[in-house]
Enzyme design. Structure first.
Site, PDB file in Angstrom:
ATOM      1  N   GLN A  10       0.853  -1.179   0.000  1.00 29.04           N
ATOM      2  CA  GLN A  10       0.000   0.000   0.000  1.00 29.04           C
ATOM      3  C   GLN A  10       0.897   1.240   0.000  1.00 29.04           C
ATOM      4  OE1 GLN A  10      -3.444   0.161  -0.019  1.00 29.04           O
ATOM      5  NE2 GLN A  10      -3.245   2.369  -0.183  1.00 29.04           N
ATOM      6  N   SER A 192       7.205   5.606   0.393  1.00 28.09           N
ATOM      7  CA  SER A 192       8.501   4.928   0.505  1.00 28.09           C
ATOM      8  C   SER A 192       8.781   4.420   1.917  1.00 28.09           C
ATOM      9  CB  SER A 192       9.644   5.843   0.053  1.00 28.09           C
ATOM     10  OG  SER A 192       9.439   6.301  -1.264  1.00 28.09           O
ATOM     11  N   ARG A 193       7.741   4.221   2.683  1.00 31.09           N
ATOM     12  CA  ARG A 193       7.851   3.721   4.058  1.00 31.09           C
ATOM     13  C   ARG A 193       8.607   4.675   4.976  1.00 31.09           C
ATOM     14  NH1 ARG A 193       4.481   1.246   1.889  1.00 31.09           N
ATOM     15  NH2 ARG A 193       4.001  -0.978   2.068  1.00 31.09           N
ATOM     16  N   LEU A 194       8.733   5.928   4.570  1.00 31.05           N
ATOM     17  CA  LEU A 194       9.370   6.933   5.428  1.00 31.05           C
ATOM     18  C   LEU A 194       8.280   7.609   6.265  1.00 31.05           C
ATOM     19  CD1 LEU A 194      12.014   8.464   2.982  1.00 31.05           C
ATOM     20  CD2 LEU A 194      12.302   6.664   4.695  1.00 31.05           C
TER      21      LEU A 194
END
Length: 214
Positions: A10, A192-194
């Site tokens: 996601q 970007s999972r940041l």
């Protein structure tokens, strides 16, 4: 059977959480987020939260309960004192709460100490519940093994007849708990999972606010 779920991904891009855009009190910040998720309308039960406890068997267990009140002192929910979670909280009052609001890509994660609310507060809430919910607190010997569902159905029928024209008093084994937080983390999904993670923790009676790496 081996099921590969690697392709479940996601992209989170609905918002940002910056230190300068948060308030100094985490309960006030929670109130802001809760009002926003209510207004968003994308979560059916925004007050649903996971309660994690440590059982007498040494295993952690989490389950969904419903937040019924929150204020500057903490988060309040109601349950059976003699249930598995009630026994666990009596033994280990250090608990965790978490809220997941996917429509806004947000989580709130709480660590705190749990204790019972006053009998007066429990009575007030119990008396405001629908009668069938009041009866449910009497019917269910929560977390105990029963032979089949018919036991519950028969007991409910009996109690409906017994209390048809009688007010129901709160049973002594049922009431409220409050989780007084020592740490509250606000999580906002980012690309970007940041992800953004802002944690409040109590230190010498004061709330310290800090950003965590995702």
């Amino acid at each position: 059977m081996n099921r590969d779920l690697h392709d479940y991904r996601q992209t989170y891009a609905k918002g940002a959480l910056l230190l300068e855009n948060t308030v100094d009190d985490p309960l006030a910040q929670f109130a802001i987020w809760f009002k926003e998720i209510e207004a968003d309308g994308g979560v059916k039960e925004p007050n649903a939260m996971s309660l994690a406890t440590l059982g007498k068997d040494g295993f952690a267990k989490s389950r969904i309960v419903l937040l019924k009140e929150y204020d500057q002192d903490g988060f309040v929910f109601y349950t059976n004192y003699e249930s598995e979670k009630g026994e666990s909280m009596n033994l280990h009052p250090q608990v965790g709460l978490s809220f997941f609001w996917p429509s806004m890509e947000r989580q709130v994660i709480v660590k705190g100490e749990v204790s019972k609310v006053s009998e007066e507060r429990s009575n007030t809430y119990f008396n405001a519940r629908p009668k069938e919910s009041q009866l449910g607190a009497l019917v269910s010997d929560q977390s105990k093994v029963i032979s089949d569902r018919q036991v519950l159905e028969d007991t409910m029928t009996e109690l409906k007849e017994k209390y048809a024209d009688v007010a129901i008093s709160r049973p002594s084994h049922w009431g409220g708990y409050i989780v007084k937080p020592i740490s509250i983390e606000f999580w906002q999904g980012r690309p970007s999972r940041l992800h953004d993670r802002i944690r409040y923790r109590i230190e010498e009676g004061q709330w310290i606010k800090e950003r965590l790496a995702p």
